[in-house]
Design a protein around this motif. Structure first.
Motif, PDB file in Angstrom:
ATOM      1  N   VAL A  55       6.641  23.849 -18.118  1.00 30.22           N
ATOM      2  CA  VAL A  55       7.694  24.644 -18.757  1.00 30.22           C
ATOM      3  C   VAL A  55       7.875  25.964 -18.014  1.00 30.22           C
ATOM      4  CG1 VAL A  55       8.387  25.834 -20.881  1.00 30.22           C
ATOM      5  CG2 VAL A  55       7.372  23.549 -21.003  1.00 30.22           C
ATOM      6  N   GLN A  56       6.782  26.625 -17.676  1.00 37.43           N
ATOM      7  CA  GLN A  56       6.855  27.884 -16.922  1.00 37.43           C
ATOM      8  C   GLN A  56       7.476  27.634 -15.546  1.00 37.43           C
ATOM      9  OE1 GLN A  56       3.159  29.733 -15.637  1.00 37.43           O
ATOM     10  NE2 GLN A  56       3.933  31.756 -16.207  1.00 37.43           N
ATOM     11  N   LEU A  57       7.129  26.536 -14.918  1.00 36.54           N
ATOM     12  CA  LEU A  57       7.692  26.174 -13.616  1.00 36.54           C
ATOM     13  C   LEU A  57       9.205  25.983 -13.721  1.00 36.54           C
ATOM     14  CD1 LEU A  57       7.022  25.389 -10.666  1.00 36.54           C
ATOM     15  CD2 LEU A  57       6.725  23.054 -11.473  1.00 36.54           C
ATOM     16  N   ARG A  58       9.640  25.265 -14.742  1.00 40.49           N
ATOM     17  CA  ARG A  58      11.075  25.048 -14.961  1.00 40.49           C
ATOM     18  C   ARG A  58      11.796  26.372 -15.220  1.00 40.49           C
ATOM     19  NH1 ARG A  58      11.837  23.006 -20.387  1.00 40.49           N
ATOM     20  NH2 ARG A  58      11.838  25.234 -20.753  1.00 40.49           N
ATOM     21  N   ASP A  59      11.228  27.196 -16.119  1.00 40.28           N
ATOM     22  CA  ASP A  59      11.866  28.463 -16.481  1.00 40.28           C
ATOM     23  C   ASP A  59      11.921  29.425 -15.289  1.00 40.28           C
ATOM     24  OD1 ASP A  59      12.120  27.402 -19.009  1.00 40.28           O
ATOM     25  OD2 ASP A  59      10.543  28.655 -19.908  1.00 40.28           O
ATOM     26  N   ALA A  60      10.843  29.491 -14.530  1.00 41.26           N
ATOM     27  CA  ALA A  60      10.833  30.355 -13.347  1.00 41.26           C
ATOM     28  C   ALA A  60      11.858  29.853 -12.337  1.00 41.26           C
ATOM     29  CB  ALA A  60       9.450  30.397 -12.724  1.00 41.26           C
ATOM     30  N   GLY A  61      11.933  28.540 -12.158  1.00 38.78           N
ATOM     31  CA  GLY A  61      12.924  27.973 -11.245  1.00 38.78           C
ATOM     32  C   GLY A  61      14.336  28.358 -11.638  1.00 38.78           C
ATOM     33  N   GLN A  62      14.633  28.302 -12.923  1.00 37.02           N
ATOM     34  CA  GLN A  62      15.959  28.691 -13.396  1.00 37.02           C
ATOM     35  C   GLN A  62      16.238  30.158 -13.097  1.00 37.02           C
ATOM     36  OE1 GLN A  62      15.878  27.509 -17.523  1.00 37.02           O
ATOM     37  NE2 GLN A  62      16.580  25.429 -17.053  1.00 37.02           N
ATOM     38  N   CYS A  63      15.255  31.021 -13.319  1.00 38.14           N
ATOM     39  CA  CYS A  63      15.434  32.456 -13.049  1.00 38.14           C
ATOM     40  C   CYS A  63      15.597  32.735 -11.555  1.00 38.14           C
ATOM     41  CB  CYS A  63      14.238  33.248 -13.579  1.00 38.14           C
ATOM     42  SG  CYS A  63      14.117  33.280 -15.381  1.00 38.14           S
ATOM     43  N   LEU A  64      14.986  31.896 -10.730  1.00 37.77           N
ATOM     44  CA  LEU A  64      15.047  32.084  -9.282  1.00 37.77           C
ATOM     45  C   LEU A  64      16.257  31.407  -8.643  1.00 37.77           C
ATOM     46  CD1 LEU A  64      11.278  31.441  -8.589  1.00 37.77           C
ATOM     47  CD2 LEU A  64      12.477  33.619  -8.223  1.00 37.77           C
ATOM     48  N   TRP A  69      11.979  20.652  -7.832  1.00 34.64           N
ATOM     49  CA  TRP A  69      11.853  19.331  -7.206  1.00 34.64           C
ATOM     50  C   TRP A  69      12.988  19.030  -6.232  1.00 34.64           C
ATOM     51  CZ3 TRP A  69       7.251  17.653  -7.056  1.00 34.64           C
ATOM     52  CH2 TRP A  69       6.360  18.059  -8.046  1.00 34.64           C
ATOM     53  N   ASP A  70      13.824  20.016  -5.933  1.00 29.59           N
ATOM     54  CA  ASP A  70      14.843  19.863  -4.900  1.00 29.59           C
ATOM     55  C   ASP A  70      14.478  20.839  -3.789  1.00 29.59           C
ATOM     56  OD1 ASP A  70      16.994  19.813  -3.187  1.00 29.59           O
ATOM     57  OD2 ASP A  70      18.508  20.159  -4.744  1.00 29.59           O
ATOM     58  N   PHE A  71      13.807  20.339  -2.774  1.00 32.15           N
ATOM     59  CA  PHE A  71      13.288  21.187  -1.710  1.00 32.15           C
ATOM     60  C   PHE A  71      14.404  21.865  -0.907  1.00 32.15           C
ATOM     61  CE2 PHE A  71      10.042  17.911  -2.500  1.00 32.15           C
ATOM     62  CZ  PHE A  71       9.063  18.754  -3.017  1.00 32.15           C
ATOM     63  N   ASN A  72      15.633  21.385  -1.049  1.00 34.65           N
ATOM     64  CA  ASN A  72      16.774  22.017  -0.388  1.00 34.65           C
ATOM     65  C   ASN A  72      17.073  23.394  -0.969  1.00 34.65           C
ATOM     66  OD1 ASN A  72      17.600  19.727   1.312  1.00 34.65           O
ATOM     67  ND2 ASN A  72      17.997  18.744  -0.645  1.00 34.65           N
ATOM     68  N   THR A  73      16.544  23.700  -2.145  1.00 36.27           N
ATOM     69  CA  THR A  73      16.854  24.959  -2.829  1.00 36.27           C
ATOM     70  C   THR A  73      15.743  25.997  -2.712  1.00 36.27           C
ATOM     71  OG1 THR A  73      15.929  24.262  -4.970  1.00 36.27           O
ATOM     72  CG2 THR A  73      18.240  23.684  -4.521  1.00 36.27           C
ATOM     73  N   HIS A  74      14.706  25.732  -1.930  1.00 33.49           N
ATOM     74  CA  HIS A  74      13.520  26.590  -1.939  1.00 33.49           C
ATOM     75  C   HIS A  74      13.653  27.895  -1.170  1.00 33.49           C
ATOM     76  CE1 HIS A  74      10.431  23.508  -3.586  1.00 33.49           C
ATOM     77  NE2 HIS A  74      11.536  23.573  -4.313  1.00 33.49           N
TER      78      HIS A  74
END
Length: 123
Positions: A55-64, A69-74
């Protein structure tokens, strides 16, 4: 058919850019560690790490502005980052100031994800 389980990971944000003495308060180590570092030397800074809860990973990803899981967006686009939300997710009031100081100094931000090193214990 059940989709495969997602692997256990640890993730965070690293930044790279030119060293400036004015950035020392926002870097990983105290001033004495940078005493002999030349201005302009490319350095790597860990902005945040140890994201492992899904959940923290998902939420942080949204904020960033990234999809973990889409390495094109890193490669993080600083204009897409929700700094207030990120500070809440990471529970760090100083994170927005660190991010802003590094962004203003020309640092590039990268979402870093790696397999968790925690393996189940053998009997």
């Amino acid at each position: 058919m059940t989709p495969p389980a997602l692997p256990s990971v640890v993730a965070g944000v690293v930044a790279t850019g030119p060293f400036r003495r004015t950035l020392v308060p926002f870097l990983d180590y105290g001033a004495s560690f940078y005493e002999h570092t030349r201005e302009g030397t490319r350095i790597l800074v860990t902005l945040m790490f140890d994201l492992h809860d899904p959940v923290q990973l998902r939420d942080a990803g949204q904020c960033l502005g990234v999809d973990p899981w889409d390495f094109n967006t890193h490669v993080i686009d600083p204009a897409r980052v929700d700094l207030e939300g990120l500070g809440i997710v990471w529970e760090d009031d100083g994170l927005p100031d660190r991010f802003t100081a590094l962004k203003d100094a020309g640092f590039q931000f990268l979402f870093r994800m790696e397999p968790s090193r925690l393996a189940p214990t053998s009997p």
